[in-house]
Design an enzyme around this catalytic site. Structure first.
Site, mmCIF file in Angstrom:
data_model
loop_
_atom_site.group_PDB
_atom_site.id
_atom_site.type_symbol
_atom_site.label_atom_id
_atom_site.label_comp_id
_atom_site.label_asym_id
_atom_site.label_seq_id
_atom_site.Cartn_x
_atom_site.Cartn_y
_atom_site.Cartn_z
ATOM 1 C CD GLU A 95 39.190 34.035 38.316
ATOM 2 O OE1 GLU A 95 39.721 34.438 39.358
ATOM 3 O OE2 GLU A 95 38.480 34.728 37.600
ATOM 4 N N GLY B 79 48.934 38.166 38.975
ATOM 5 C CA GLY B 79 49.354 38.975 40.114
ATOM 6 C C GLY B 79 48.955 38.316 41.426
ATOM 7 C CB ALA B 80 47.104 38.457 43.863
ATOM 8 C CG MET B 81 43.080 33.018 42.859
ATOM 9 S SD MET B 81 41.986 33.603 41.527
ATOM 10 C CE MET B 81 40.402 33.054 42.174
ATOM 11 C CD GLU B 82 39.197 36.651 42.744
ATOM 12 O OE1 GLU B 82 40.378 36.869 42.362
ATOM 13 O OE2 GLU B 82 38.228 36.598 41.976
ATOM 14 C CG ASN B 83 42.288 31.214 45.938
ATOM 15 O OD1 ASN B 83 41.795 30.876 44.879
ATOM 16 N ND2 ASN B 83 43.573 31.481 46.072
ATOM 17 C CG HIS C 21 41.825 43.710 42.436
ATOM 18 N ND1 HIS C 21 41.128 44.421 41.485
ATOM 19 C CD2 HIS C 21 41.679 42.406 42.101
ATOM 20 C CE1 HIS C 21 40.596 43.583 40.622
ATOM 21 N NE2 HIS C 21 40.915 42.346 40.964
ATOM 22 C CD GLU C 22 43.535 39.647 43.787
ATOM 23 O OE1 GLU C 22 42.496 38.955 43.717
ATOM 24 O OE2 GLU C 22 44.116 40.093 42.768
ATOM 25 C CG HIS D 32 37.962 39.904 43.694
ATOM 26 N ND1 HIS D 32 36.968 40.194 42.785
ATOM 27 C CD2 HIS D 32 39.124 39.921 42.985
ATOM 28 C CE1 HIS D 32 37.510 40.394 41.589
ATOM 29 N NE2 HIS D 32 38.814 40.248 41.685
#
Ligand SMILES: [Zn+2]
Length: 850
Positions: A122, A254-258, A290-291, A294
């Protein structure tokens, strides 16, 4: 070669892609400098599209071969992708490319971090992995085969084949390419499982580097709490057999919701009592939630195009704030969110980087992962919920999930479900998505024979993206208090829809005191002449915890502004009001800690600028110091009792009860340090058995100009822990006296541990300098120069982080002409750097040209 003239992309130009992608098969043959990626993609003409030109995005790829339906083809290749003649019917595209993960320092696409392969796609990173229609409205089912000499090989979805050196993953849920992920490395798993509401068992794994296993337990618990909460509150069940999280050290965000494979900045997931503070634990809990959330708001229902980013982010930030409110204290969460909103989003909304929650154009989408899209986007959801009520909000969300599952949607789709459920016309409400800037709300009161009338007026300054602002729907939650402090009119939400509008309250025995914008019911600036006595009254009596805090905050701001501009002494109303709050053992300690917190120095600079006074950073710093000392003297009799009350017995737990006590204890210690010169802070430092107490003591000592022994001891103790050493870098700079901050930061950039290519370390150092307001704005320009030097150096390596950190200069027009000209010089120097990235070019020109 990069295109030199950045292109502007417009929302109004959206057209669907000419093809649908029926399936994607990817094979990765991993090698640090020469990874081969083979793709087999089934395309079919998209009946909803009019333009059937076959264009695939691709950047920094070496094409080895390509074929259509098995026949070799020679596509036309540009810097941005490829085109190729294709059949009129369905066909299979195959191609093989070579990429260089080791050479990828931008941390976008497939890259390496400490020997581990990792992806970040992303927003537009997938095009650096293979040729593909890299746009969120193209959704497909992916099968991924990984070959590489690593014990752990991960991708999205469910594992089909898993073994040393070879794995196959299949994700049954259609997704856009930005949710693709791959991880390969020497990792160890902290494992657990979760039983979903329908009785399915999901395997949960948190993958970390060997040595970090002891920092996983809290993150895992947070994940399970998130899964349960989303089932209970939103009715959302998890939909794969496994959920994996990987911690990586080099990560831009911070982080990624793959899908099924979240990738986290290690700072956003790893924690132990010895190495992480209470604030770290809370942040980790919120980011994991949060992630995870998603998975439904972002992954199952995604964005049609990047202009709709707030569709997933605003909603998901709103959901994670609800989660934290439910688990911890709702008032403390609300106040903390508003502090953040004012610190990060208001300056953006009121400065050269202003843009609507849904922007209408951009050059580089990475520059729009902003506080406006995220935090103001969440405020808009909160207002919508307040306007329609909790029951209709829940019905609308059910309809949204039912109607749009598996789709790529727009803000129009989102608002339509609310219109369908409630019958309301949300045309005017939609302006919150299209108009940039913070509305101002002015209010005048009238008292006449038992009737109390409030006359409201709203206004919004015109800006580059909003030339002709129109009135918005502003929910104003309001209560009225009688002269004795009793609530005479309970909280009610008024709907302001006109430019000016009045609301009358009848049958009152005496003129009431209004409590306006309870819970901060709209992200606006309230303009109202209020005298100190009324603020002190609200600080003492308001039944709304947010507005009670707000009254104290306003008193603090006013007294600090007076102190900074005229050298006036600290206001007695403020000091007495705070003392009463501090003494009130019925109040949650965390709430008292927030009350005692001063407005930030940049918030004061903004307030002064708004009031027509050029802010002097040194005077503001001096005023803040003086107020803290005066407060300490004023409270000296109660501080020992507070410190004792905040002492926690028994083993450390980052739960609301203990966290709350330590938060107030830290405030009290910082006041005590002003009086005892650091004796108690030094004692706390030596006795500390957790990072919260150790770091807060170190901060107090440094702020008092002491602590050199502790700084050295801290380094010796923690030199092998990268996340703790980030704190060590940051604390020395944040707490440095303003005239030394830039020099301290510069010295630290020469430290052998200053790995400037690591975004966490870079932010811990240069970002900390920006947080030291008077230090960054040192009159000799040393702070500006140091930051600019490093941004110029970082840009060719990591444009994304560079561009984001340029926002440190966004408020430059507030300051005196001397500082402005020094900043202008630095902006000029950045803009003139050779081969400046499009990301940074866009940011600097927006900041400079406004
Ligand atoms: Zn997000």
């Amino acid at each position: 070669m990069k295109d030199t003239a950045p292109q502007t992309i417009y929302l109004k130009d959206y057209t669907p892609f000419g093809f649908v992608v029926e399936s994607v098969h990817l094979t990765f043959d991993l090698s640090p400098n020469a990874t081969r990626v083979t793709s087999r993609i089934a395309f079919a003409p998209n009946p909803e599209a009019t333009d059937h030109k076959f264009f695939l995005h691709g950047e920094e790829l070496t094409l080895i071969k390509a074929a259509i339906d098995g026949q070799p083809v020679t596509p036309e290749i540009t810097d941005e992708g490829l085109t190729c003649p294709v059949p009129d019917a369905s066909f299979v595209w195959e191609c093989e490319v070579e990429i260089d993960p080791q050479g990828n320092t931008a941390l976008e696409g497939l890259y390496m971090s400490n020997g581990m392969y990792c992806t970040q796609c992303e927003a537009e990173g997938f095009r650096k992995i293979t040729y593909y229609p890299d746009r969120p409205d193209v959704m497909s089912v992916f099968t991924v085969e990984i070959k590489g000499p690593h014990p752990v090989l991960l991708s999205n979805g469910n594992p089909q084949v898993q073994g040393e050196g070879h794995a196959i993953w299949h994700d049954p849920w259609p997704k856009p390419a930005y949710l693709f992920a791959l991880v390969a490395g020497e990792l160890v798993a902290h494992s657990d499982s979760f039983a979903t509401c329908s009785g399915k068992t999901v395997d949960l794994n948190l993958y970390v580097r060997a040595g970090d296993e002891g920092k996983c337990a809290f993150g895992m618990e947070a994940l399970k709490k998130s899964m349960k909460w989303d089932e209970e509150v939103y009715g959302r069940e998890y939909d794969l057999d496994v959920f994996n999280i990987v911690a990586v050290d080099d990560f831009n965000m911070g982080a990624m919701e793959n899908k099924g494979l979240n990738v986290f900045n290690s700072s956003a997931v790893l924690a132990s009592p010895e190495t992480a503070t209470d604030a770290n634990f809370e942040r980790i809990e919120a980011i994991i939630a949060h992630e995870y959330f998603h998975n439904w708001t972002g992954n199952r229902i995604t964005c049609r195009d990047w202009f709709q980013l707030c569709l997933k982010e605003g909603l998901t930030v709103y959901r994670d704030s609800q989660f934290t409110s439910d688990l911890r204290s709702a008032p403390v969460k609300r106040i903390s969110d508003v502090i953040e909103l004012r610190a990060r989003q208001f300056p953006e909304d009121q400065g050269p980087l202003a843009h609507p929650v849904r922007p209408e154009s951009f050059q580089e989408i990475n520059n729009f992962y902003t506080a406006t899209v995220y935090e103001k986007g969440a405020e808009v959801i909160g207002m919508l919920k307040r306007l329609v009520g909790d029951a209709d909000y829940a019905r609308a969300l059910d309809l949204y999930f039912a109607r749009h599952d598996g789709q790529a949607c727009t803000i129009e789709d989102w608002l339509q479900v609310f219109e369908d459920v409630t019958g309301r016309d949300l045309t005017q409400f939609k302006r919150w998505y299209s108009q940039a800037g913070t509305p101002r709300l002015s209010v005048r009161e009238e008292w006449n024979d038992g009737t109390y009338t409030l006359h409201f007026a709203q206004s919004l300054a015109a800006s580059a993206s909003t030339s002709d602002p129109q009135p918005q729907v502003i929910p104003i939650s309001l209560g009225l208090l009688g002269p004795n402090g009793d609530e005479v009119h309970a909280t009610e939400t008024l709907e302001l829809t006109e430019a000016t509008q009045s609301f009358a309250f009848e049958g009152l025995a005496a003129k009431p005191i209004p409590s306006i914008l309870r819970g901060f019911s709209a992200p606006v600036v309230l303009d109202r002449e209020v005298d100190t006595a009324e603020r002190a009254f609200l600080l003492a009596y308001d039944t709304d915890p947010f507005n009670r805090w707000e009254a104290g905050r306003a008193l603090a701001r006013e007294t600090l502004m007076n102190m900074a501009t005229s050298g006036a002494p600290a206001g007695a109303d403020y000091l007495d009001g705070m003392l009463a709050v501090l003494r009130d053992a019925d109040l949650d300690p965390a709430y008292r800690a927030l009350m005692l917190g001063q407005p930030s120095q940049s918030e004061l600079a903004a307030a002064l600028a708004e009031a027509g006074t050029t802010p002097d950073p040194d005077a503001i710093w001096q005023a803040s110091e003086t107020l803290a000392l005066t407060m300490a003297q004023h409270a000296q009799d109660v501080l020992p009792r507070i410190l004792a009350e905040c002492r926690v017995d028994g083993p450390y737990r980052p739960d609301p009860d203990q966290t709350s006590k330590r938060a107030l204890g830290a405030r009290a210690l910082s006041l005590v340090t002003r009086l005892d010169g650091g004796t108690q802070a030094a004692a706390q430092y030596s006795a500390a058995d957790n990072m919260t107490l150790q770091l807060s003591a170190l901060g107090c000592l440094l702020a008092a100009g002491k602590g050199s022994e502790e700084v050295a001891a801290f380094y010796d103790q923690w030199q092998d822990d990268r996340l703790v050493i980030d704190k060590w870098f940051g604390m020395q700079i944040v707490q440095a006296a303003p005239d030394k901050a830039a020099a301290v930061a510069e010295t630290l950039t020469e430290h052998p541990d200053f790995n400037w290519k690591n975004p966490n370390r870079f932010r811990a150092t240069l970002g900390a300098l920006v947080m030291n307001h008077a230090g960054f704005h040192a009159a000799d320009g040393s702070g500006y120069r140091l930051l600019a030097n490093w941004l110029i150096r970082l840009d060719p390596v990591n444009p994304q982080t560079t561009a984001r950190m340029c926002s440190a200069f966004q408020t430059w027009r507030r300051y005196d002409s001397d500082r402005q000209s020094k900043i202008a010089t630095e902006l000029e120097r950045i803009a003139g750097a050779p081969d400046l990235s499009p990301d940074t070019t866009e940011m600097v020109s927006r900041i400079r040209d406004a």
